[in-house]
Write a protein that holds these residues in place. Structure first.
Motif, short mmCIF file in Angstrom:
data_model
loop_
_atom_site.label_atom_id
_atom_site.label_comp_id
_atom_site.label_asym_id
_atom_site.label_seq_id
_atom_site.Cartn_x
_atom_site.Cartn_y
_atom_site.Cartn_z
N ILE A 65 2.54 -4.22 -1.65
CA ILE A 65 1.50 -3.99 -0.73
C ILE A 65 0.95 -5.44 -0.15
CG2 ILE A 65 -0.98 -3.16 -0.41
CD1 ILE A 65 0.77 -0.98 -0.47
N TYR A 105 7.93 -0.70 -7.64
CA TYR A 105 6.90 -0.22 -6.60
C TYR A 105 7.35 -1.22 -5.27
CZ TYR A 105 4.85 1.33 -10.59
OH TYR A 105 4.47 1.85 -12.07
N ASN A 106 6.95 -0.32 -4.13
CA ASN A 106 7.08 -1.09 -3.00
C ASN A 106 5.85 -2.28 -2.90
OD1 ASN A 106 9.00 0.27 -2.03
ND2 ASN A 106 7.89 1.77 -0.58
N ASP A 149 6.84 5.88 -4.63
CA ASP A 149 6.98 4.61 -4.18
C ASP A 149 5.99 3.28 -4.15
OD1 ASP A 149 9.48 5.45 -2.79
OD2 ASP A 149 7.92 6.44 -1.31
N TYR A 150 4.85 3.74 -4.75
CA TYR A 150 3.77 2.62 -4.49
C TYR A 150 3.10 2.59 -6.18
CZ TYR A 150 4.18 2.62 0.49
OH TYR A 150 4.62 2.43 1.65
N SER A 199 -2.15 -2.37 -5.50
CA SER A 199 -1.89 -0.86 -5.43
C SER A 199 -2.28 -0.16 -4.15
CB SER A 199 -2.36 -0.28 -6.54
OG SER A 199 -3.81 -0.46 -6.53
N ALA A 200 -1.60 0.82 -3.97
CA ALA A 200 -1.47 1.66 -2.70
C ALA A 200 -2.75 2.60 -2.97
CB ALA A 200 -0.50 2.39 -2.50
N VAL A 237 -1.49 3.18 4.18
CA VAL A 237 -0.64 4.05 3.39
C VAL A 237 -1.04 5.41 3.61
CG1 VAL A 237 0.35 4.55 1.19
CG2 VAL A 237 0.22 2.29 1.67
#
Length: 485
Positions: free
Chosen positions: A232, A229-230, A430-431, A354-355, A406
């Motif tokens: 945050i 994951y990207n 992605d997230y 997390s997003a 996001v």
């Protein structure tokens, strides 16, 4: 080419008797195979001895049994009545198009009445295990046998699903929009009752197998996403920590309860409620104004545009300067289950970095009495494979909450069905999406719910849209994987 076909159907002889008699009368049918535990040899009827008609073992035995160039597989245990030249029409279509599987619209007898049941075109994103082919499909036998040899997993329930995903990798699944047969509808529940079958705990083992089959398929086509994951980093440049966004139109009966459930929240941070009132004319506007008159946390917005769906209303709230760091969903029909819901959601953002955070909910009637199937917790979502398995199911759960920065980059589709699912798929690519598996939300089912009793045409439009969203997402994931290769 052999113009006759074999027909394969599930069920016991006594329950399949009417269908068998109808098939025997059709000159296009040469032999009938009944998938059942009992051994039968009666006229043109032969037995494929297997307890589960859609297991991998059953698929292999079908491949060993059928002899014609094409065969018709009946998918449901119901009375089946071939229409005029039904099988000839499907056979000619399959030959002309080269499709590996052909299926058609049909008529159904529901509550004693004959009704049209159209189905939808198959596409790359039609990877739901409950995709509606109708009551049967015509399959090219050589392709079926080749595909059976490629099957590497042994499923009790997901054999047919696994096989048709594999077939879709090399051949078209062709929808002929003609009403070629009639079947008796055996599931007469309303659309709002059917939609939660995949999260029913009694179906858990079935769902595990379906997930395994889909995972194999995504890997084969290059669309499988690894759980990386990207990161945050949360920005603090927001007026409040959280905003509860409530799009609403003509919900005078429920909007007050929804707003009240938010105002009862106990938090150690500031929050507000952004209600986007999409030109209500039933008294909803006046109810909202009653709250804004006494509590400054309630923000009432009537958008300038008049072409907004639920997603468009979300964008209005999301891009308002008063929107907080976390945008939290609450449908105008529903309420939070207790005074700690908002706090738990925000804490989860920080704990998981997390997003998005998605909770669980309890299905209730309007008096908050639990109704089947009860708690919807989406335990099919796992940190390891949730982002892939999300492509198989029709929803990700509620309540949904998003890191505003996001979501502002993604934006919400301006539609009123599936907008949340579309956003969830994009984010999961992605997230990280964090989950709360205890119910923190009451989803109240009543006659006014927009999805409580949909027509078949509306069900088809909704399903086609979500399949289209999946198609876009699969292309995006294939592209991402190629770029990272």
């Amino acid at each position: 080419m052999n113009n006759a076909i074999n027909v394969v159907l599930p069920g016991q002889l006594d329950t399949a008797r009417n269908t068998i008699e109808n098939l025997i009368k059709d000159p296009a049918v040469s032999e009938i195979f009944l998938i059942t535990k009992e051994k039968i040899s009666e006229g043109n009827v032969r037995t494929i001895e297997e307890a589960n008609p859609f297991s991998t073992a059953a698929m292999k035995k079908i491949a060993e049994s059928v002899k014609t160039d094409y065969f018709f597989l009946i998918l449901n245990e119901t009375d089946f009545y071939p229409g005029q030249f039904c099988f000839e029409r499907l056979l000619n279509t399959a030959v002309e198009t080269g499709a590996g599987i052909c299926y058609s619209d049909y008529y159904e007898i529901k509550n004693g009445e004959l009704e049209s049941h159209p189905v939808i075109d198959y596409q790359l994103g039609s990877v739901r295990d409950d995709f509606d082919f109708g009551n049967g499909v015509l399959i090219r036998t050589s392709l079926f046998k080749e595909t059976v040899e490629r099957m590497t997993q042994d499923f009790n329930f997901a054999g047919w699903y696994n096989l048709r995903l594999l077939i879709s990798q090399s051949s078209e699944l062709f929808h002929l929009p003609e009403y070629l047969y009639t079947a008796i509808e055996t599931d007469t529940r309303k659309s709002g009752e059917k939609q939660f079958d995949y999260v029913d705990p009694k179906n858990r083992q079935v769902q595990i197998e379906m997930e395994q089959a889909l995972t194999e398929h995504l890997k084969s086509i290059g669309a499988y996403i690894q759980p990386r994951y990207n990161e945050i980093t949360f920005d603090n440049d927001f007026p409040v920590e959280a905003s509860v966004i409530i799009p609403v139109k003509n919900r005078v009966k429920t909007i007050g309860d929804a707003i009240t459930s938010v105002l009862k929240q106990k938090t150690d941070f500031d929050f507000n409620i952004i209600v986007i009132d999409n030109y209500s004319n039933d008294g909803t506007t006046e109810v909202i104004e009653g709250f804004t008159a006494v509590d400054s946390r309630v923000i009432h917005i009537i958008p300038e545009r008049k072409d907004l769906g639920i997603g468009g209303c979300w964008n209005v709230g999301l891009f308002d300067s008063r929107c907080g760091k976390f945008a939290v969903q609450l449908d105008s029909d529903d309420i939070y289950s207790d005074e700690n819901t908002l706090k738990r959601i925000v804490e989860m953002f920080y704990a998981e970095k997390s997003a998005a955070v998605i909770g669980s909910y309890k299905l209730t009637d309007f008096q908050l009495n639990e109704i089947p199937p009860g708690i919807i917790d989406h335990r099919e979502w796992t940190p390891e494979n949730g982002m892939n398995n999300a492509l198989r199911i029709n929803g990700l759960g509620a309540p949904r909450a998003f890191y505003t920065s996001v979501l502002r980059k993604i934006k919400v589709p301006n539609i009123s069905y599936g907008e949340d699912y579309a956003v969830g798929l994009i984010i999961s690519r992605d997230y990280k999406i964090a989950r709360i598996y205890e119910p923190i939300y009451y989803c109240r089912r009543w006659e006014g719910n927009s999805d409580s009793a949909l027509s078949q045409d509306k069900v088809n439009r909704n399903n086609f849209y979500k399949d289209k969203i999946r198609t876009i997402e699969i292309f995006a994931r294939i592209k991402k994987n190629k770029a990272n290769a």
